[in-house]
Design an enzyme around this catalytic site. Structure first.
Site, PDB file in Angstrom:
ATOM      1  N   HIS A   1     -30.469 -51.803 -26.320  1.00 28.42           N
ATOM      2  CA  HIS A   1     -29.094 -51.554 -26.149  1.00 28.42           C
ATOM      3  C   HIS A   1     -28.568 -50.127 -25.768  1.00 28.42           C
ATOM      4  CE1 HIS A   1     -29.733 -51.211 -30.456  1.00 28.42           C
ATOM      5  NE2 HIS A   1     -28.871 -50.368 -30.511  1.00 28.42           N
TER       6      HIS A   1
ATOM      7  N   ASN B   1     -31.215 -45.653 -28.919  1.00 29.80           N
ATOM      8  CA  ASN B   1     -32.220 -45.530 -29.910  1.00 29.80           C
ATOM      9  C   ASN B   1     -33.491 -46.382 -29.808  1.00 29.80           C
ATOM     10  OD1 ASN B   1     -30.708 -43.441 -31.431  1.00 29.80           O
ATOM     11  ND2 ASN B   1     -29.223 -45.117 -31.892  1.00 29.80           N
TER      12      ASN B   1
HETATM   13  P1  DGP Z   1     -28.860 -48.663 -33.111  1.00 28.56           P
HETATM   14  O1  DGP Z   1     -28.870 -47.819 -34.417  1.00 28.56           O
HETATM   15  O2  DGP Z   1     -28.850 -47.957 -31.852  1.00 28.56           O
HETATM   16  O3  DGP Z   1     -29.767 -49.964 -33.173  1.00 28.56           O
HETATM   17  O4  DGP Z   1     -27.462 -49.153 -33.010  1.00 28.56           O
HETATM   18  C1  DGP Z   1     -26.890 -50.559 -33.551  1.00 28.56           C
HETATM   19  C2  DGP Z   1     -25.497 -50.754 -33.387  1.00 28.56           C
HETATM   20  O5  DGP Z   1     -25.176 -51.948 -33.566  1.00 28.56           O
HETATM   21  C3  DGP Z   1     -24.774 -49.869 -34.580  1.00 28.56           C
HETATM   22  O6  DGP Z   1     -23.829 -49.027 -33.889  1.00 28.56           O
HETATM   23  C4  DGP Z   1     -23.883 -51.027 -35.030  1.00 28.56           C
HETATM   24  C5  DGP Z   1     -24.085 -52.259 -34.220  1.00 28.56           C
HETATM   25  N1  DGP Z   1     -23.986 -53.461 -34.593  1.00 28.56           N
HETATM   26  C6  DGP Z   1     -24.723 -53.907 -35.632  1.00 28.56           C
HETATM   27  N2  DGP Z   1     -24.408 -54.965 -35.940  1.00 28.56           N
HETATM   28  C7  DGP Z   1     -23.355 -55.537 -34.963  1.00 28.56           C
HETATM   29  C8  DGP Z   1     -22.683 -56.943 -34.828  1.00 28.56           C
HETATM   30  O7  DGP Z   1     -22.952 -57.834 -35.301  1.00 28.56           O
HETATM   31  N3  DGP Z   1     -21.641 -56.860 -33.900  1.00 28.56           N
HETATM   32  C9  DGP Z   1     -21.676 -55.575 -33.191  1.00 28.56           C
HETATM   33  N4  DGP Z   1     -20.482 -55.731 -32.173  1.00 28.56           N
HETATM   34  N5  DGP Z   1     -22.216 -54.615 -33.256  1.00 28.56           N
HETATM   35  C10 DGP Z   1     -23.121 -54.433 -34.154  1.00 28.56           C
END
Ligand code: DGP
Length: 126
Positions: free
Chosen positions: A110, A97
Site C-alpha cells: 500500500h 512501509n
Molecule cells: P503500514 O504500517 O504502512 O502497514 O500501515 C497500515 C495502515 O493501515 C495504518 O495506517 C492503518 C491502516 N489500517 C489498518 N487496518 C485498517 C482497516 O481495517 N481499514 C483501513 N481503512 N485502514 C486500516
C-alpha cells in the site's frame, strides 16, 4: 526469496468485501480508500487488487497494466485532494512501509498519501 502472501490480511479482507472501507477511487486493478487511523487531515491508502506484499514485490512482479493503473490512481488521488504543488496545491507525502525495519503493519502493498497540513521532516531521528 519470493514473498508468501497472507490472504487473511486486513486489506485482502477489504478487497474481498468482507469488511467495509471508505473508498475514494476504484479501478480494474487498484483500490484507494481512507486510512482508518489518519495521521494527517487527508490520509489515503492506494493498494493493488493483486496479491503483492511490498513495493519491491509489486514493482518487480506486477504486470505493466497493474503498475500503470496503480500509478495513475495515485496521481488522480493527489488531483482529487487538490494537493498537487504544480496546480497550486500545498503538497503531499507518499510513503510505503516494507518489512520489519519500516514497521509494516499490513502485509499487502500500500502507498500512503498524506496531506492537509505541514508534514514535518521526513523521518524523526532518535
Ligand atoms: P503500514 O504500517 O504502512 O502497514 O500501515 C497500515 C495502515 O493501515 C495504518 O495506517 C492503518 C491502516 N489500517 C489498518 N487496518 C485498517 C482497516 O481495517 N481499514 C483501513 N481503512 N485502514 C486500516
Amino acid at each position: 526469496m519470493a514473498y508468501d502472501y497472507d490472504d487473511q490480511n486486513i486489506f485482502a479482507m477489504i478487497l474481498r468485501g468482507d469488511i467495509p472501507n471508505d473508498t475514494v477511487m476504484e479501478t480494474e486493478h487498484t483500490l484507494a480508500f481512507r486510512d482508518i487511523r489518519p495521521q494527517a487531515p487527508e490520509h489515503v491508502l492506494v493498494i493493488p487488487k493483486g496479491a503483492y506484499v511490498t513495493h519491491d514485490d509489486f514493482a518487480l512482479n506486477a504486470s505493466d497494466a497493474e503498475i500503470v493503473d496503480f500509478t495513475r490512481v495515485a496521481g488522480k488521488i493527489c488531483a482529487l485532494l487538490g494537493v498537487q504543488p504544480g496546480e497550486g496545491g500545498a503538497g503531499y507525502r507518499t510513503l510505503s512501509n516494507a518489512g520489519d525495519d519500516a514497521i509494516q503493519e499490513v502485509p499487502h502493498y500500500h502507498l500512503h498519501i498524506l496531506a492537509g497540513r505541514n508534514l514535518g521532516p521526513m523521518l524523526k531521528h532518535d
